[in-house]
Design an enzyme around this catalytic site. Structure first.
Site, PDB file in Angstrom:
ATOM      1  N   LYS A 184       0.879  -1.318   0.236  1.00 14.28           N
ATOM      2  CA  LYS A 184       0.015  -0.190   0.001  1.00 14.28           C
ATOM      3  C   LYS A 184       0.684   1.337   0.027  1.00 14.28           C
ATOM      4  O   LYS A 184       0.398   2.264  -0.588  1.00 14.28           O
ATOM      5  CB  LYS A 184      -0.895  -0.121   1.038  1.00 14.28           C
ATOM      6  CG  LYS A 184      -2.067  -1.032   1.235  1.00 14.28           C
ATOM      7  CD  LYS A 184      -2.772  -1.065   2.428  1.00 14.28           C
ATOM      8  CE  LYS A 184      -3.430  -2.308   2.372  1.00 14.28           C
ATOM      9  NZ  LYS A 184      -4.117  -2.831   3.848  1.00 14.28           N
ATOM     10  N   GLN A 222      -4.211  -1.723  10.079  1.00 14.11           N
ATOM     11  CA  GLN A 222      -4.274  -3.048   9.318  1.00 14.11           C
ATOM     12  C   GLN A 222      -4.926  -4.135  10.325  1.00 14.11           C
ATOM     13  O   GLN A 222      -4.574  -4.241  11.501  1.00 14.11           O
ATOM     14  CB  GLN A 222      -2.719  -3.593   9.114  1.00 14.11           C
ATOM     15  CG  GLN A 222      -2.680  -4.758   8.173  1.00 14.11           C
ATOM     16  CD  GLN A 222      -3.275  -4.437   6.720  1.00 14.11           C
ATOM     17  OE1 GLN A 222      -3.416  -3.605   6.211  1.00 14.11           O
ATOM     18  NE2 GLN A 222      -3.551  -5.785   6.253  1.00 14.11           N
ATOM     19  N   ASP A 230     -10.830   2.937   4.992  1.00 12.72           N
ATOM     20  CA  ASP A 230     -11.022   1.399   4.819  1.00 12.72           C
ATOM     21  C   ASP A 230     -12.433   1.242   4.617  1.00 12.72           C
ATOM     22  O   ASP A 230     -13.006   0.214   4.253  1.00 12.72           O
ATOM     23  CB  ASP A 230     -10.584   0.726   5.965  1.00 12.72           C
ATOM     24  CG  ASP A 230      -9.221  -0.237   5.748  1.00 12.72           C
ATOM     25  OD1 ASP A 230      -9.064  -0.500   4.459  1.00 12.72           O
ATOM     26  OD2 ASP A 230      -8.647  -0.486   6.788  1.00 12.72           O
TER      27      ASP A 230
HETATM   28  N1  GUN Z   1      -6.711  -6.985   6.609  1.00 10.78           N
HETATM   29  C1  GUN Z   1      -7.033  -7.502   5.365  1.00 10.78           C
HETATM   30  N2  GUN Z   1      -7.576  -6.926   4.427  1.00 10.78           N
HETATM   31  C2  GUN Z   1      -7.622  -5.603   4.942  1.00 10.78           C
HETATM   32  C3  GUN Z   1      -7.955  -4.352   4.526  1.00 10.78           C
HETATM   33  O1  GUN Z   1      -8.382  -4.068   3.562  1.00 10.78           O
HETATM   34  N3  GUN Z   1      -7.718  -3.447   5.559  1.00 10.78           N
HETATM   35  C4  GUN Z   1      -7.381  -3.548   6.762  1.00 10.78           C
HETATM   36  N4  GUN Z   1      -7.176  -2.062   7.585  1.00 10.78           N
HETATM   37  N5  GUN Z   1      -6.727  -4.601   7.260  1.00 10.78           N
HETATM   38  C5  GUN Z   1      -7.090  -5.800   6.290  1.00 10.78           C
END
Ligand code: GUN
Length: 298
Positions: A58, A102, A125
């Site tokens: 990311k 995350q 998110d």
């Molecule tokens: N863990 C797995 N997918 C995601 C996501 O899209 N965002 C976040 N914050 N954690 C994740």
């Protein structure tokens, strides 16, 4: 005799690259007009290798399109209170437009408490109850990146969804549940009749075989076999799993779908890797641009 149509591969990598290029152009314009580049922050707790890989992907993707990106790395044994303080800091940092925490988090930390603490205006998110509620009510909001990415793929490939039977495998807060809501909305794509299947569903294969659109987010490698899929179905694979393999890396990546076999029956299918995965990051970046532009919140 009618000739069987060949399957079409849904190239998520290509569409994600297009979206990122669109955002990159917009950011370059912002900078030309003396507007600060959008800033995405990520909080990661502990050393989970998959989470570290996701967060660094990311970060790299954000940099490549001209965004500012920062990562807050916290120890696995950090208290919930300390994590909440970090979130408070990011909520109040005017330089940060949007941030993510995350997941998964260590067991001693409540995911619900943490997500509740995020300012909905910075929740790129789309996990905060306010954003989930707005999405469910068809109000403009941040939408969880994986289901939003799937909607974008269906749209850009002009796949008809109206009146179709869409079967979603999995009911997670991040994918299955928002996916089922989005597909049932009075929108295009959308307007589908939706069935959600999960671990307690009886006769799951019967539902799967009746699906015109099958969205697989069940978290089991190659679970979906050809005999569970209707001829001509659209198959979307959300899974990412490492399987041991006799190659240089020692593993290969597979999805929730037995790709080789199911591709012979599907009309459209997303490969793994290169299908849904790249879209998730592209949509997160799109959400961050929306945050910088204050599209949903003042
Ligand atoms: N863990 C797995 N997918 C995601 C996501 O899209 N965002 C976040 N914050 N954690 C994740």
């Amino acid at each position: 005799m009618s000739k069987k149509k060949r399957v079409k591969f849904i190239d998520g990598k290509k569409i994600a690259a297009e979206i990122k290029e669109e955002i990159k152009t917009e950011i370059a314009n912002m900078i030309d007009n003396d507007i600060k580049a959008p800033h995405l922050a990520a909080v990661i707790v502990g050393e989970d290798p998959a989470s570290q890989t996701y967060v660094s992907s990311k970060e790299k993707a954000a940099h490549r399109i001209g965004m500012i990106s920062s990562v807050y790395k916290l120890k696995a044994d950090i208290s919930e209170d300390e994590l909440l303080k970090t979130i408070d800091f990011l909520n109040n940092d005017e330089d940060v437009d949007g941030f993510i925490v995350q997941l998964p988090l260590p067991d001693h930390i409540s995911v619900d408490t943490v997500i509740d603490k995020i300012d909905p205006a910075k929740d790129v998110d789309g996990f905060h109850p306010v954003n989930v509620g707005k999405m469910a009510l068809s109000q403009a909001s941040y939408v969880s990146a994986t289901p939003a990415g799937i909607m974008e793929l269906l749209k850009r490939y002009n796949i008809e969804t109206e009146g179709k039977h869409c079967v979603v495998l999995g009911r997670s807060n991040i994918v299955g549940s928002p996916m089922s809501i989005l597909m049932s909305k009075k929108t295009n794509p959308g307007n589908a009749t939706v069935t959600v299947c999960h671990s307690r569903t009886k006769n799951m294969e019967e539902y799967m075989r009746s699906a015109d659109i099958l969205i697989c987010a069940i978290g089991q490698p190659q679970f979906v076999k050809a005999d569970m899929v209707k001829e001509g179905a659209v198959v979307i694979d959300v899974g990412i799993h490492r399987l041991k393999a006799d190659n240089e890396k020692g593993y290969r990546i597979v999805g929730d779908v037995d790709f080789e076999e199911v591709a012979k029956k599907a009309s459209y299918i997303t490969p793994v890797p290169g299908g849904v995965g790249p879209m998730t990051i592209a949509i997160l970046l799109k959400n961050t641009l929306s945050a910088a532009k204050k599209e949903f919140y003042q």
